[in-house]
Motif scaffolding. Structure first.
Motif, PDB file in Angstrom:
ATOM      1  N   UNK A   1      10.006  85.502  22.856  1.00  0.00           N
ATOM      2  CA  UNK A   1       9.923  84.106  22.405  1.00  0.00           C
ATOM      3  C   UNK A   1       9.562  84.059  20.921  1.00  0.00           C
ATOM      4  N   UNK A   2       8.677  84.945  20.502  1.00  0.00           N
ATOM      5  CA  UNK A   2       8.327  85.013  19.074  1.00  0.00           C
ATOM      6  C   UNK A   2       9.545  85.427  18.250  1.00  0.00           C
ATOM      7  N   UNK A   3      10.312  86.368  18.772  1.00  0.00           N
ATOM      8  CA  UNK A   3      11.529  86.798  18.066  1.00  0.00           C
ATOM      9  C   UNK A   3      12.560  85.678  18.019  1.00  0.00           C
ATOM     10  N   UNK A   4      12.625  84.863  19.061  1.00  0.00           N
ATOM     11  CA  UNK A   4      13.531  83.706  19.040  1.00  0.00           C
ATOM     12  C   UNK A   4      13.178  82.788  17.873  1.00  0.00           C
ATOM     13  N   UNK A   5      11.898  82.635  17.636  1.00  0.00           N
ATOM     14  CA  UNK A   5      11.447  81.760  16.556  1.00  0.00           C
ATOM     15  C   UNK A   5      11.855  82.299  15.190  1.00  0.00           C
ATOM     16  N   UNK A   6      11.992  83.606  15.081  1.00  0.00           N
ATOM     17  CA  UNK A   6      12.422  84.209  13.808  1.00  0.00           C
ATOM     18  C   UNK A   6      13.925  84.489  13.805  1.00  0.00           C
ATOM     19  N   UNK A   7      14.640  83.907  14.747  1.00  0.00           N
ATOM     20  CA  UNK A   7      16.098  84.032  14.887  1.00  0.00           C
ATOM     21  C   UNK A   7      16.533  85.453  15.239  1.00  0.00           C
ATOM     22  N   UNK A   8      15.706  86.176  15.953  1.00  0.00           N
ATOM     23  CA  UNK A   8      16.037  87.556  16.281  1.00  0.00           C
ATOM     24  C   UNK A   8      15.896  87.832  17.779  1.00  0.00           C
ATOM     25  N   UNK A   9      16.051  86.790  18.607  1.00  0.00           N
ATOM     26  CA  UNK A   9      15.888  87.001  20.034  1.00  0.00           C
ATOM     27  C   UNK A   9      16.525  85.896  20.843  1.00  0.00           C
ATOM     28  N   UNK A  10      16.520  86.076  22.156  1.00  0.00           N
ATOM     29  CA  UNK A  10      17.041  85.075  23.085  1.00  0.00           C
ATOM     30  C   UNK A  10      16.401  85.299  24.444  1.00  0.00           C
TER      31      UNK A  10
ATOM     32  N   UNK B   1      17.242  83.722  27.114  1.00  0.00           N
ATOM     33  CA  UNK B   1      18.356  83.715  28.067  1.00  0.00           C
ATOM     34  C   UNK B   1      18.958  85.105  28.212  1.00  0.00           C
ATOM     35  N   UNK B   2      19.190  85.772  27.079  1.00  0.00           N
ATOM     36  CA  UNK B   2      19.788  87.112  27.126  1.00  0.00           C
ATOM     37  C   UNK B   2      18.811  88.144  27.675  1.00  0.00           C
ATOM     38  N   UNK B   3      17.522  87.990  27.366  1.00  0.00           N
ATOM     39  CA  UNK B   3      16.524  88.894  27.923  1.00  0.00           C
ATOM     40  C   UNK B   3      16.533  88.801  29.445  1.00  0.00           C
ATOM     41  N   UNK B   4      16.557  87.582  29.953  1.00  0.00           N
ATOM     42  CA  UNK B   4      16.584  87.380  31.399  1.00  0.00           C
ATOM     43  C   UNK B   4      17.852  87.962  32.014  1.00  0.00           C
ATOM     44  N   UNK B   5      18.971  87.735  31.350  1.00  0.00           N
ATOM     45  CA  UNK B   5      20.235  88.285  31.859  1.00  0.00           C
ATOM     46  C   UNK B   5      20.142  89.801  31.970  1.00  0.00           C
ATOM     47  N   UNK B   6      19.640  90.436  30.911  1.00  0.00           N
ATOM     48  CA  UNK B   6      19.526  91.899  30.914  1.00  0.00           C
ATOM     49  C   UNK B   6      18.541  92.385  31.979  1.00  0.00           C
ATOM     50  N   UNK B   7      17.426  91.695  32.125  1.00  0.00           N
ATOM     51  CA  UNK B   7      16.400  92.111  33.084  1.00  0.00           C
ATOM     52  C   UNK B   7      16.855  91.927  34.524  1.00  0.00           C
ATOM     53  N   UNK B   8      17.566  90.847  34.797  1.00  0.00           N
ATOM     54  CA  UNK B   8      17.971  90.581  36.173  1.00  0.00           C
ATOM     55  C   UNK B   8      19.246  91.319  36.567  1.00  0.00           C
ATOM     56  N   UNK B   9      20.095  91.616  35.606  1.00  0.00           N
ATOM     57  CA  UNK B   9      21.334  92.329  35.916  1.00  0.00           C
ATOM     58  C   UNK B   9      21.032  93.733  36.418  1.00  0.00           C
ATOM     59  N   UNK B  10      20.142  94.420  35.752  1.00  0.00           N
ATOM     60  CA  UNK B  10      19.804  95.785  36.135  1.00  0.00           C
ATOM     61  C   UNK B  10      19.013  95.874  37.415  1.00  0.00           C
ATOM     62  N   UNK B  11      18.335  94.777  37.769  1.00  0.00           N
ATOM     63  CA  UNK B  11      17.458  94.802  38.947  1.00  0.00           C
ATOM     64  C   UNK B  11      18.205  94.451  40.221  1.00  0.00           C
ATOM     65  N   UNK B  12      19.363  93.843  40.128  1.00  0.00           N
ATOM     66  CA  UNK B  12      20.088  93.434  41.330  1.00  0.00           C
ATOM     67  C   UNK B  12      20.676  94.629  42.050  1.00  0.00           C
TER      68      UNK B  12
END
Length: 137
Positions: free
Chosen positions: A113-122, A124-135
């Protein structure tokens, strides 16, 4: 033997590790519902809205110190989405909080979330990456 002791200590602290981030996430949900009329439902799709909210805050050029707690709440919310979607759990050490997914990976949604504020994160994409590998389909 040191490793076994460390693992035991971590296992004992896991349930309490969720206390603060779960509260921060709930506070963010309530604040968005009351202040922005935005309903966050702990779905991966809702993170699109959270990313946009962070982008709007950034555009207002608010100083980081003024938005630090809001960002922590958004990060905790994203972490809760990952916990619920992927069957993960919160871990804590030294005041930092992470989500561990069933595949053993650690994720840091609060820092994202801090990286999102500095335009270097997301979130939504973090969640996608975390949940894709766990399924396990």
């Amino acid at each position: 033997m040191t490793t076994a002791t460390t693992v035991t200590t971590q296992q004992e602290t896991r349930p309490s590790a969720a206390t603060k981030p779960v509260r921060w996430a709930a506070d963010a949900v309530a604040a968005m519902r009351e202040g922005a009329r935005l309903r966050l439902d702990y779905s991966a799709r809702s993170l699109w809205s959270v990313d946009r909210m962070i982008e709007d805050i950034r555009r207002e050029s608010a100083p980081y110190a003024a938005v630090e707690l809001v960002l922590r709440g958004f990060g905790a919310y994203a972490g809760e989405v990952i916990v619920r979607q992927a069957g993960g759990e919160w871990w804590a050490s030294g005041g930092d909080h992470w989500v561990r997914t069933p595949d053993g990976r650690l994720w840091d949604p609060i820092d994202e979330a801090r990286r999102c504020y500095t335009q270097d994160g997301s979130l939504r994409l973090l969640c996608r990456d975390a949940t894709t590998g766990a399924r396990r389909d």
